[in-house]
Scaffold this motif. Sequence first.
Motif, PDB file in Angstrom:
ATOM      1  N   ASN A  64       0.801  -1.225   0.000  1.00 52.43           N
ATOM      2  CA  ASN A  64       0.000   0.000   0.000  1.00 52.43           C
ATOM      3  C   ASN A  64       0.838   1.281   0.000  1.00 52.43           C
ATOM      4  O   ASN A  64       0.279   2.370  -0.017  1.00 52.43           O
ATOM      5  N   MET A 171     -12.952  -0.423  -6.702  1.00 52.32           N
ATOM      6  CA  MET A 171     -12.388  -0.975  -5.467  1.00 52.32           C
ATOM      7  C   MET A 171     -13.055  -0.263  -4.295  1.00 52.32           C
ATOM      8  O   MET A 171     -13.418   0.905  -4.404  1.00 52.32           O
ATOM      9  N   MET A 173     -13.178  -0.234   0.353  1.00 51.16           N
ATOM     10  CA  MET A 173     -12.860  -0.772   1.676  1.00 51.16           C
ATOM     11  C   MET A 173     -14.102  -0.598   2.526  1.00 51.16           C
ATOM     12  O   MET A 173     -14.580   0.522   2.687  1.00 51.16           O
ATOM     13  N   ARG A 238      -0.693  -7.381  11.998  1.00 56.90           N
ATOM     14  CA  ARG A 238       0.372  -6.372  11.908  1.00 56.90           C
ATOM     15  C   ARG A 238       0.356  -5.523  13.162  1.00 56.90           C
ATOM     16  O   ARG A 238      -0.689  -5.320  13.768  1.00 56.90           O
TER      17      ARG A 238
HETATM   18  C1  LIG Z   1      -3.775  -3.629   4.529  1.00 55.32           C
HETATM   19  C2  LIG Z   1      -4.785  -3.621   3.449  1.00 55.32           C
HETATM   20  C3  LIG Z   1      -5.534  -4.763   3.143  1.00 55.32           C
HETATM   21  C4  LIG Z   1      -5.411  -6.080   3.894  1.00 55.32           C
HETATM   22  O1  LIG Z   1      -5.923  -5.973   5.180  1.00 55.32           O
HETATM   23  P1  LIG Z   1      -6.105  -7.268   6.138  1.00 55.32           P
HETATM   24  O2  LIG Z   1      -7.185  -6.881   7.056  1.00 55.32           O
HETATM   25  O3  LIG Z   1      -4.792  -7.483   6.815  1.00 55.32           O
HETATM   26  O4  LIG Z   1      -6.482  -8.414   5.279  1.00 55.32           O
HETATM   27  C5  LIG Z   1      -6.432  -4.687   2.096  1.00 55.32           C
HETATM   28  N1  LIG Z   1      -6.588  -3.556   1.382  1.00 55.32           N
HETATM   29  C6  LIG Z   1      -5.889  -2.434   1.638  1.00 55.32           C
HETATM   30  C7  LIG Z   1      -6.118  -1.232   0.811  1.00 55.32           C
HETATM   31  C8  LIG Z   1      -4.975  -2.427   2.679  1.00 55.32           C
HETATM   32  O5  LIG Z   1      -4.273  -1.311   2.936  1.00 55.32           O
END
Ligand SMILES: *Cc1c(COP(=O)(O)O)cnc(C)c1O
Length: 240
Positions: A64, A171, A173, A238
Amino acid sequence: MILDPGRAAEIAANLTEVRQRMAAAAERSGRHPADVRLVAVSKTYPLTDIAAAYAAGQREFGENRLEELWPKVAAARAEGLDAICWHMIGVIQSRKTGDAVGPVALIHAVDRVKIAQRLSRDAQAAGCVLDVLLEVNVSGEASKHGFAPAEVLAVAPELLTLPGIRIGGLMTMAPFEAVPEATRPVFRALRQLRDELALRFPGDNWRELSMGMTNDFEIAIEEGATIVRIGSAIFGARNG
Ligand SMILES: *Cc1c(COP(=O)(O)O)cnc(C)c1O
């Protein structure tokens, strides 16, 4: 490079479990497991962990931060991990777009018109075309990056004309939810937005839905994810 056998076995077992859960989620929703790609998110983890996942058959990795991506790309190549497809999954600052031009399979998080314009300009200057996804802030949380859904529909015509980028999909989140099921409306909304874009702007630009992380990837797959980005379930939690 020396791999710790215990650590390598742990990563291999985690990968097997993630792949099984991905396949089960795909089958539950009448999809073919091969239609969902796994990007192993290796941010903060060392090259030895990437090598362990590679030895277990993993080929797509995501980082990232550009500052971490390029040294890892170079180090992986120096170690003979030749077949890796790298993904840049984090947002790119506008003064860093030039640094994003390089051997990366897909840039997941183009979150503003200005970034798209600058990436296109910098890619053109380098004589290449970058494959990108548009990040959408479905939930509307102030802390999240990305276009508002209505904004994507409004700016798509302009973004589609930029010569240095090739848009391949969307995409998102989802907010972290204690109960993963609560993320479903976010993923469903991204898929519906994709369907709307495909209807209004026909072409090959809306294939990919990059959605789903460790906490919620099964829900994302049930809702149509074509790419999941998974870190902690493979490499461990992490710090920070
Ligand atoms: C860190 C990250 C992930 C993965 O996250 P996890 O919860 O560890 O699976 C996925 N997408 C983005 C954009 C991230 O920064």
